[in-house]
Design a protein around this motif. Structure first.
Motif, PDB file in Angstrom:
ATOM      1  N   ASP A  56       0.816  -1.218   0.000  1.00 56.75           N
ATOM      2  CA  ASP A  56       0.000   0.000   0.000  1.00 56.75           C
ATOM      3  C   ASP A  56       0.852   1.270   0.000  1.00 56.75           C
ATOM      4  O   ASP A  56       0.505   2.249  -0.655  1.00 56.75           O
ATOM      5  N   HIS A  57       1.955   1.238   0.728  1.00 58.92           N
ATOM      6  CA  HIS A  57       2.842   2.408   0.794  1.00 58.92           C
ATOM      7  C   HIS A  57       3.411   2.742  -0.586  1.00 58.92           C
ATOM      8  O   HIS A  57       3.410   3.903  -0.999  1.00 58.92           O
ATOM      9  N   SER A  58       3.872   1.741  -1.310  1.00 64.98           N
ATOM     10  CA  SER A  58       4.437   1.967  -2.647  1.00 64.98           C
ATOM     11  C   SER A  58       3.377   2.471  -3.613  1.00 64.98           C
ATOM     12  O   SER A  58       3.650   3.336  -4.452  1.00 64.98           O
ATOM     13  N   ILE A  59       2.168   1.937  -3.489  1.00 64.04           N
ATOM     14  CA  ILE A  59       1.067   2.415  -4.332  1.00 64.04           C
ATOM     15  C   ILE A  59       0.770   3.878  -4.017  1.00 64.04           C
ATOM     16  O   ILE A  59       0.608   4.700  -4.930  1.00 64.04           O
ATOM     17  N   ALA A  60       0.736   4.223  -2.731  1.00 57.43           N
ATOM     18  CA  ALA A  60       0.477   5.609  -2.330  1.00 57.43           C
ATOM     19  C   ALA A  60       1.554   6.546  -2.867  1.00 57.43           C
ATOM     20  O   ALA A  60       1.249   7.661  -3.322  1.00 57.43           O
ATOM     21  N   LEU A  61       2.808   6.095  -2.845  1.00 56.18           N
ATOM     22  CA  LEU A  61       3.886   6.932  -3.388  1.00 56.18           C
ATOM     23  C   LEU A  61       3.723   7.153  -4.889  1.00 56.18           C
ATOM     24  O   LEU A  61       3.968   8.249  -5.397  1.00 56.18           O
ATOM     25  N   ARG A  62       3.281   6.142  -5.599  1.00 54.39           N
ATOM     26  CA  ARG A  62       3.034   6.310  -7.041  1.00 54.39           C
ATOM     27  C   ARG A  62       1.898   7.295  -7.293  1.00 54.39           C
ATOM     28  O   ARG A  62       1.950   8.084  -8.226  1.00 54.39           O
ATOM     29  N   VAL A  63       0.890   7.232  -6.451  1.00 58.26           N
ATOM     30  CA  VAL A  63      -0.216   8.189  -6.579  1.00 58.26           C
ATOM     31  C   VAL A  63       0.294   9.607  -6.340  1.00 58.26           C
ATOM     32  O   VAL A  63      -0.043  10.533  -7.087  1.00 58.26           O
ATOM     33  N   LEU A  64       1.120   9.785  -5.293  1.00 59.18           N
ATOM     34  CA  LEU A  64       1.703  11.101  -5.024  1.00 59.18           C
ATOM     35  C   LEU A  64       2.522  11.600  -6.210  1.00 59.18           C
ATOM     36  O   LEU A  64       2.436  12.775  -6.597  1.00 59.18           O
ATOM     37  N   LEU A  65       3.323  10.727  -6.784  1.00 59.78           N
ATOM     38  CA  LEU A  65       4.110  11.117  -7.957  1.00 59.78           C
ATOM     39  C   LEU A  65       3.218  11.504  -9.127  1.00 59.78           C
ATOM     40  O   LEU A  65       3.454  12.518  -9.798  1.00 59.78           O
ATOM     41  N   ASP A  66       2.195  10.701  -9.372  1.00 62.13           N
ATOM     42  CA  ASP A  66       1.274  10.954 -10.472  1.00 62.13           C
ATOM     43  C   ASP A  66       0.621  12.330 -10.328  1.00 62.13           C
ATOM     44  O   ASP A  66       0.617  13.138 -11.267  1.00 62.13           O
ATOM     45  N   ILE A  67       0.108  12.617  -9.153  1.00 63.61           N
ATOM     46  CA  ILE A  67      -0.563  13.895  -8.916  1.00 63.61           C
ATOM     47  C   ILE A  67       0.443  15.042  -8.935  1.00 63.61           C
ATOM     48  O   ILE A  67       0.156  16.117  -9.465  1.00 63.61           O
ATOM     49  N   SER A  68       1.637  14.813  -8.422  1.00 66.11           N
ATOM     50  CA  SER A  68       2.669  15.853  -8.439  1.00 66.11           C
ATOM     51  C   SER A  68       3.098  16.200  -9.855  1.00 66.11           C
ATOM     52  O   SER A  68       3.324  17.371 -10.180  1.00 66.11           O
ATOM     53  N   VAL A  69       3.196  15.210 -10.709  1.00 68.34           N
ATOM     54  CA  VAL A  69       3.541  15.464 -12.113  1.00 68.34           C
ATOM     55  C   VAL A  69       2.440  16.284 -12.777  1.00 68.34           C
ATOM     56  O   VAL A  69       2.723  17.237 -13.515  1.00 68.34           O
ATOM     57  N   MET A  70       1.186  15.943 -12.510  1.00 67.09           N
ATOM     58  CA  MET A  70       0.074  16.732 -13.065  1.00 67.09           C
ATOM     59  C   MET A  70       0.179  18.179 -12.599  1.00 67.09           C
ATOM     60  O   MET A  70      -0.001  19.117 -13.382  1.00 67.09           O
ATOM     61  N   TYR A  71       0.478  18.379 -11.332  1.00 66.01           N
ATOM     62  CA  TYR A  71       0.619  19.714 -10.749  1.00 66.01           C
ATOM     63  C   TYR A  71       1.766  20.484 -11.402  1.00 66.01           C
ATOM     64  O   TYR A  71       1.609  21.642 -11.788  1.00 66.01           O
ATOM     65  N   GLU A  72       2.923  19.844 -11.543  1.00 67.84           N
ATOM     66  CA  GLU A  72       4.084  20.504 -12.137  1.00 67.84           C
ATOM     67  C   GLU A  72       3.828  20.880 -13.595  1.00 67.84           C
ATOM     68  O   GLU A  72       4.227  21.955 -14.046  1.00 67.84           O
ATOM     69  N   LYS A  73       3.163  20.006 -14.341  1.00 63.72           N
ATOM     70  CA  LYS A  73       2.819  20.325 -15.734  1.00 63.72           C
ATOM     71  C   LYS A  73       1.896  21.536 -15.788  1.00 63.72           C
ATOM     72  O   LYS A  73       2.053  22.414 -16.639  1.00 63.72           O
ATOM     73  N   GLU A  74       0.934  21.562 -14.898  1.00 60.16           N
ATOM     74  CA  GLU A  74      -0.005  22.690 -14.863  1.00 60.16           C
ATOM     75  C   GLU A  74       0.717  23.988 -14.508  1.00 60.16           C
ATOM     76  O   GLU A  74       0.448  25.034 -15.086  1.00 60.16           O
ATOM     77  N   LEU A  75       1.636  23.923 -13.559  1.00 59.05           N
ATOM     78  CA  LEU A  75       2.425  25.105 -13.206  1.00 59.05           C
ATOM     79  C   LEU A  75       3.203  25.624 -14.406  1.00 59.05           C
ATOM     80  O   LEU A  75       3.255  26.830 -14.663  1.00 59.05           O
ATOM     81  N   LYS A  76       3.814  24.693 -15.128  1.00 52.83           N
ATOM     82  CA  LYS A  76       4.596  25.092 -16.303  1.00 52.83           C
ATOM     83  C   LYS A  76       3.694  25.724 -17.364  1.00 52.83           C
ATOM     84  O   LYS A  76       4.073  26.697 -18.007  1.00 52.83           O
ATOM     85  N   ASN A  77       2.517  25.169 -17.554  1.00 53.89           N
ATOM     86  CA  ASN A  77       1.576  25.713 -18.540  1.00 53.89           C
ATOM     87  C   ASN A  77       1.103  27.110 -18.170  1.00 53.89           C
ATOM     88  O   ASN A  77       0.738  27.892 -19.034  1.00 53.89           O
ATOM     89  N   ASN A  78       1.102  27.412 -16.874  1.00 58.39           N
ATOM     90  CA  ASN A  78       0.610  28.709 -16.414  1.00 58.39           C
ATOM     91  C   ASN A  78       1.724  29.683 -16.078  1.00 58.39           C
ATOM     92  O   ASN A  78       1.463  30.733 -15.497  1.00 58.39           O
TER      93      ASN A  78
END
Length: 102
Positions: A56-78
């Motif tokens: 579960d911990h490794s899955i949660a870390l992947r979710v954090l990475l996934d959402i963080s990448v979405m956030y960083e892409k959005e920041l770059k776009n803006n």
């Protein structure tokens, strides 16, 4: 001080398989609820694909990475800094040209 307490809100969010209590600014409630929904949706997708192969911990870390990448892409776009710099340079050139013409 009473006004500050009025602006705070205690809510319970269902995130994946857990209830989480948080105290938030009242105007942020919608964002917290949307965030909880996004986390749950992403976790469910990863859990379905990886359960049994990862803990579960490794899955949660992947979710954090996934959402963080979405956030960083959005920041770059803006990012407006390059446009702000071009506009500042153009404004300076126009002002200099107007001064010269006087």
């Amino acid at each position: 001080m009473p006004e500050q307490k009025k602006d705070k809100l205690n809510i319970r969010l269902h995130i994946y398989d857990e209830e989480v209590g948080v105290k938030i600014d009242r105007e942020d409630e919608e964002y917290f609820r949307l965030a909880a929904k996004l986390i749950t949706e992403r976790y469910n997708a990863y859990a379905q694909a990886l359960k049994g192969r990862m803990n579960d911990h490794s899955i949660a870390l992947r979710v954090l990475l996934d959402i963080s990448v979405m956030y960083e892409k959005e920041l770059k776009n803006n990012d407006t800094l390059p446009y702000d710099n071009v506009l500042a340079q153009l404004t300076k050139e126009i002002e200099d040209a107007l001064k010269e013409s006087k």
